[in-house]
Design a protein around this motif. Structure first.
Motif, mmCIF file in Angstrom:
data_model
loop_
_atom_site.group_PDB
_atom_site.id
_atom_site.type_symbol
_atom_site.label_atom_id
_atom_site.label_comp_id
_atom_site.label_asym_id
_atom_site.label_seq_id
_atom_site.Cartn_x
_atom_site.Cartn_y
_atom_site.Cartn_z
ATOM 1 N N ILE A 244 -126.910 -36.695 12.401
ATOM 2 C CA ILE A 244 -125.632 -36.217 12.911
ATOM 3 C C ILE A 244 -125.621 -36.046 14.673
ATOM 4 N N TYR A 245 -125.013 -35.932 15.024
ATOM 5 C CA TYR A 245 -124.914 -36.883 16.702
ATOM 6 C C TYR A 245 -124.000 -36.162 17.292
ATOM 7 N N MET A 246 -124.119 -34.627 18.709
ATOM 8 C CA MET A 246 -123.128 -34.509 19.287
ATOM 9 C C MET A 246 -122.813 -35.011 20.377
ATOM 10 N N GLU A 247 -121.854 -35.320 20.667
ATOM 11 C CA GLU A 247 -121.388 -35.887 21.627
ATOM 12 C C GLU A 247 -120.393 -34.648 22.767
ATOM 13 N N GLY A 248 -120.707 -34.611 23.566
ATOM 14 C CA GLY A 248 -119.938 -32.826 24.226
ATOM 15 C C GLY A 248 -119.273 -32.236 23.364
ATOM 16 N N ASP A 249 -117.789 -31.829 22.557
ATOM 17 C CA ASP A 249 -117.189 -31.016 21.643
ATOM 18 C C ASP A 249 -117.106 -32.114 20.641
ATOM 19 N N THR B 109 -114.588 -31.338 17.395
ATOM 20 C CA THR B 109 -114.358 -30.030 16.543
ATOM 21 C C THR B 109 -114.711 -28.308 17.171
ATOM 22 N N GLY B 110 -114.484 -28.271 18.516
ATOM 23 C CA GLY B 110 -113.747 -27.458 19.221
ATOM 24 C C GLY B 110 -114.661 -26.283 19.170
ATOM 25 N N GLY B 111 -115.893 -26.302 18.433
ATOM 26 C CA GLY B 111 -116.627 -25.351 18.457
ATOM 27 C C GLY B 111 -116.451 -25.262 17.000
ATOM 28 N N MET B 112 -115.507 -25.745 16.514
ATOM 29 C CA MET B 112 -115.955 -25.196 14.738
ATOM 30 C C MET B 112 -116.609 -26.214 14.117
ATOM 31 N N PHE B 113 -118.070 -26.916 14.275
ATOM 32 C CA PHE B 113 -118.635 -27.702 13.577
ATOM 33 C C PHE B 113 -119.097 -27.128 11.885
ATOM 34 N N ASN C 268 -124.932 -44.675 -3.520
ATOM 35 C CA ASN C 268 -125.216 -44.972 -5.060
ATOM 36 C C ASN C 268 -125.391 -43.573 -5.777
ATOM 37 N N GLY C 269 -124.381 -42.304 -5.558
ATOM 38 C CA GLY C 269 -124.260 -41.297 -6.202
ATOM 39 C C GLY C 269 -125.523 -39.953 -5.503
ATOM 40 N N GLU C 270 -126.555 -40.050 -4.654
ATOM 41 C CA GLU C 270 -127.153 -39.598 -4.273
ATOM 42 C C GLU C 270 -126.433 -38.618 -3.142
ATOM 43 N N HIS C 271 -126.356 -37.117 -3.297
ATOM 44 C CA HIS C 271 -125.145 -36.420 -2.021
ATOM 45 C C HIS C 271 -126.219 -35.436 -0.962
ATOM 46 N N LEU C 272 -125.400 -36.298 0.352
ATOM 47 C CA LEU C 272 -126.733 -35.081 1.582
ATOM 48 C C LEU C 272 -125.729 -34.879 2.150
ATOM 49 N N ILE C 273 -125.940 -33.693 1.919
ATOM 50 C CA ILE C 273 -125.434 -32.355 3.470
ATOM 51 C C ILE C 273 -126.547 -32.319 4.577
ATOM 52 N N ALA C 274 -125.557 -32.000 5.714
ATOM 53 C CA ALA C 274 -126.252 -31.254 6.935
ATOM 54 C C ALA C 274 -125.262 -30.601 7.608
ATOM 55 N N GLY D 275 -125.487 -39.952 21.921
ATOM 56 C CA GLY D 275 -125.403 -38.452 22.104
ATOM 57 C C GLY D 275 -126.353 -37.612 21.815
ATOM 58 N N GLN D 276 -127.064 -36.400 21.643
ATOM 59 C CA GLN D 276 -128.380 -35.633 20.661
ATOM 60 C C GLN D 276 -127.742 -35.421 19.805
ATOM 61 N N THR D 277 -129.113 -35.564 19.344
ATOM 62 C CA THR D 277 -129.023 -35.080 17.488
ATOM 63 C C THR D 277 -128.764 -34.115 17.194
ATOM 64 N N ALA D 278 -128.024 -33.911 16.392
ATOM 65 C CA ALA D 278 -127.495 -32.801 16.110
ATOM 66 C C ALA D 278 -127.688 -31.867 14.994
ATOM 67 N N GLY D 279 -128.532 -32.523 13.842
ATOM 68 C CA GLY D 279 -128.929 -32.705 12.567
ATOM 69 C C GLY D 279 -129.258 -34.058 11.580
ATOM 70 N N TYR D 280 -129.804 -33.377 10.754
ATOM 71 C CA TYR D 280 -130.661 -35.050 9.926
ATOM 72 C C TYR D 280 -130.954 -34.593 8.577
ATOM 73 N N THR D 281 -130.845 -35.355 7.153
ATOM 74 C CA THR D 281 -131.289 -35.180 6.157
ATOM 75 C C THR D 281 -131.131 -35.963 5.779
ATOM 76 N N ALA D 282 -132.425 -36.423 4.484
ATOM 77 C CA ALA D 282 -133.560 -37.669 4.382
ATOM 78 C C ALA D 282 -132.982 -36.864 2.457
ATOM 79 N N GLY D 283 -133.377 -37.824 2.149
ATOM 80 C CA GLY D 283 -132.994 -38.334 0.628
ATOM 81 C C GLY D 283 -133.782 -39.285 -0.021
ATOM 82 N N VAL D 284 -133.355 -40.102 -1.193
ATOM 83 C CA VAL D 284 -134.464 -41.382 -1.935
ATOM 84 C C VAL D 284 -133.575 -42.864 -1.509
#
Length: 123
Positions: A51-56, A105-109, A117-123, A36-45
């Protein structure tokens, strides 16, 4: 000829057994991936959350960065919807990535969350 068949059969059995024990140790290398389409990305060390969107539906994976490629690290990924519903979490000591995890998600992503290894990533 019969002896050759026995040797080949034994060799095949040993290779399969070695493959199963390797897979059990957490070496899976994205046998399944997101589409699907790229919907989000974040990078750390240590990791990159994609994150990808595949329809709903949404799909997420976290990959180790090149500096940690091939190193066994505690790695996890999960998706949360705005209503609090969660995708299954994929976690383990992986060498390359965790995921994919998927949720309708029904539109509720809400967001995707990952740990390497202890590093937290959120997107």
């Amino acid at each position: 000829m019969v002896r050759l068949r026995r040797v080949m059969g034994l060799a095949a059995a040993l290779l399969m057994t070695a493959g199963f024990t390797t897979a059990a140790a957490g070496t899976a290398y994205a046998a399944d991936t997101c589409g699907g389409q790229t919907a989000g990305y974040t990078a750390g060390v240590k990791g990159e959350l994609r994150i990808y969107m595949e329809g709903d539906n949404y799909c997420a994976m976290v990959w180790h960065t090149p500096a940690y490629w091939g190193v066994y690290l505690p790695t996890a990924v999960q998706i949360a919807r705005k209503d609090g519903a969660l995708s299954p979490q994929d976690d383990g000591n992986y060498r390359y990535c965790a995921g994919p995890v998927r949720i309708a998600t029904g539109g509720m992503f809400g967001y995707a969350s990952a740990w390497v290894n202890g590093e937290h990533l959120i997107a």
